[in-house]
Write an enzyme that holds these catalytic residues in place. Structure first.
Site, PDB file in Angstrom:
ATOM      1  N   GLU A 119     -58.190  21.786   2.570  1.00  0.00           N
ATOM      2  CA  GLU A 119     -57.810  23.005   1.861  1.00  0.00           C
ATOM      3  C   GLU A 119     -58.908  23.444   0.904  1.00  0.00           C
ATOM      4  O   GLU A 119     -59.181  24.640   0.762  1.00  0.00           O
ATOM      5  CB  GLU A 119     -56.498  22.771   1.116  1.00  0.00           C
TER       6      GLU A 119
ATOM      7  N   ASP B  69     -35.139  17.951   5.759  1.00  0.00           N
ATOM      8  CA  ASP B  69     -35.995  16.961   6.411  1.00  0.00           C
ATOM      9  C   ASP B  69     -35.139  15.911   7.103  1.00  0.00           C
ATOM     10  O   ASP B  69     -34.321  15.241   6.466  1.00  0.00           O
ATOM     11  CB  ASP B  69     -36.909  16.280   5.388  1.00  0.00           C
TER      12      ASP B  69
ATOM     13  N   ARG C  60     -35.127  26.283   7.287  1.00  0.00           N
ATOM     14  CA  ARG C  60     -35.703  25.553   8.418  1.00  0.00           C
ATOM     15  C   ARG C  60     -35.328  24.067   8.382  1.00  0.00           C
ATOM     16  O   ARG C  60     -35.017  23.515   7.319  1.00  0.00           O
ATOM     17  CB  ARG C  60     -37.223  25.709   8.451  1.00  0.00           C
TER      18      ARG C  60
ATOM     19  N   ASN D 226     -39.565  18.271  -3.222  1.00  0.00           N
ATOM     20  CA  ASN D 226     -40.075  16.892  -3.181  1.00  0.00           C
ATOM     21  C   ASN D 226     -40.644  16.470  -4.526  1.00  0.00           C
ATOM     22  O   ASN D 226     -40.422  15.342  -4.983  1.00  0.00           O
ATOM     23  CB  ASN D 226     -41.147  16.765  -2.100  1.00  0.00           C
TER      24      ASN D 226
ATOM     25  N   GLY E  78     -42.258  21.440  -0.650  1.00  0.00           N
ATOM     26  CA  GLY E  78     -43.123  20.972  -1.722  1.00  0.00           C
ATOM     27  C   GLY E  78     -42.478  20.797  -3.076  1.00  0.00           C
ATOM     28  O   GLY E  78     -42.447  19.707  -3.643  1.00  0.00           O
TER      29      GLY E  78
ATOM     30  N   ASP F 264     -47.005  15.617  -2.315  1.00  0.00           N
ATOM     31  CA  ASP F 264     -45.981  16.007  -3.292  1.00  0.00           C
ATOM     32  C   ASP F 264     -45.736  14.884  -4.297  1.00  0.00           C
ATOM     33  O   ASP F 264     -45.546  15.133  -5.493  1.00  0.00           O
ATOM     34  CB  ASP F 264     -44.676  16.354  -2.577  1.00  0.00           C
TER      35      ASP F 264
ATOM     36  N   MET G 106     -33.598  10.920  24.520  1.00  0.00           N
ATOM     37  CA  MET G 106     -33.989   9.728  23.767  1.00  0.00           C
ATOM     38  C   MET G 106     -32.970   9.458  22.671  1.00  0.00           C
ATOM     39  O   MET G 106     -32.676  10.336  21.864  1.00  0.00           O
ATOM     40  CB  MET G 106     -35.395   9.915  23.158  1.00  0.00           C
ATOM     41  N   ARG G 107     -32.445   8.257  22.627  1.00  0.00           N
ATOM     42  CA  ARG G 107     -31.475   7.871  21.607  1.00  0.00           C
ATOM     43  C   ARG G 107     -32.216   7.425  20.352  1.00  0.00           C
ATOM     44  O   ARG G 107     -33.127   6.606  20.411  1.00  0.00           O
ATOM     45  CB  ARG G 107     -30.592   6.738  22.118  1.00  0.00           C
TER      46      ARG G 107
END
Length: 309
Positions: free
Chosen positions: A189, A14, A90, A43, A40, A255, A28-29
């Site tokens: 959900e 993350d 990822r 965390n 999940g 989480d 973009m800085r």
């Protein structure tokens, strides 16, 4: 206190940034760049250990980004069991735009997992030494929709309690496997699982109670964002309104809710007190922008604002 373990089938690195204003095309800085291990179960373990508990992380990791995730988990001093995969872990991004106060989140689908890889995960879980296992997060491509159900059927005969927090078919199969300690769907959900348009706390409580009364889960905590949360249990449903706070981020709120509730239950607190602690934990996660999740000091402060039950 029970030792817990968490399973993260689709972990992330993350990354969070701040920018003055979002623009297309132009470079973009960014400022306040921050990296954290995510997904999940990871965390949940981060917050659970901050609160004083002990948690082991089971997770998939591979490709060029896998070692970076491993290093971040070590930096957070989490006990880990890595399941190696070929595909790259990822990388998810959260960008806070200061001009508007809005947060933009970018989350990839995740790497494709081969059958030998997910079966190796089941083999490792069969040897897990814990009192409770948290199954949390999405399933990456290639993993069967009933994977969490398979894990439940693997661990429950050994007396290991199961907490499930997922979505879509993974959640549905997991619930239908039954004999869960806790499920924590969001309202959307829950509606998708039950094919329901329930919106009020009374309607939501009725739908969640059907899951509890069927024996599929002892507890069903349904989070509803700024509307609060509903807990279904054997004695009936209860509702807690959301706390009046200014949210800076949405990363990790669910989480943190799970971690707080599981921690309170592991400490022997009642179901209602655990529900209150979970709401305070989820609320604490959104106080600050980025990937920091809930912190104990913020949780205790917010707990004083949670309605008594």
């Amino acid at each position: 206190m029970k030792n817990i373990a968490t399973l993260t089938m689709n972990p992330t690195i993350d990354v969070s940034y701040d920018i003055a204003r979002m623009h297309h095309t132009h470079k973009m800085r960014t400022r306040n760049e921050w990296y954290a291990p995510g997904g999940g179960g990871i965390n949940v373990a981060r917050v659970f250990t901050r609160l004083g508990g002990h948690a082991r992380c089971y997770y998939l990791s591979g490709g060029a980004t896998g070692p970076a995730l491993d290093g971040l988990i070590d930096a957070h001093q989490l006990v880990r069991t890595r399941i190696p995969i070929a595909g790259p872990t990822r990388v998810a991004s959260a960008v806070l735009e200061h001009e508007t106060g809005k947060e933009y989140r970018f989350t990839p689908q995740g790497p494709a997992i081969s059958e030998p890889e997910w079966r190796a995960c089941l083999d490792l879980l069969a040897e897990a030494d814990c009192g409770l296992m948290v199954l949390s997060g999405s399933l990456p491509p290639g993993v069967p929709d009933d994977f969490y159900a398979r894990v439940t059927r693997l661990l429950r005969p050994r007396g290991i309690e199961i907490v499930l927090d997922s979505s879509g078919p993974a959640l549905a199969h997991g619930i239908d496997a039954g004999d869960l300690l806790l499920i924590k769907p969001s309202l959307g959900e829950l509606q998708q699982y039950a094919g329901s348009k329930a919106e009020t706390p009374e309607e939501i409580g009725k739908v969640a109670m059907a899951i509890v009364e069927s024996g599929k889960a002892r507890l069903a905590a349904v989070t509803m964002g700024h509307e609060g949360a509903v807990l279904a249990r054997a004695e009936g449903p209860v509702f807690l309104p959301a706390l009046k706070i200014e949210a800076a981020s949405a990363v990790g709120a669910g989480d943190s809710f799970v971690a707080g509730m599981v921690f309170a239950l592991s400490m022997g607190r009642s179901e209602l007190e655990a529900f209150r602690f979970g709401l305070a934990s989820g609320s604490a996660a959104v106080l600050r922008a980025g990937t920091g999740l809930a912190h104990p000091g913020d949780i205790e402060q917010l707990l004083e604002q949670v309605q008594p039950l």
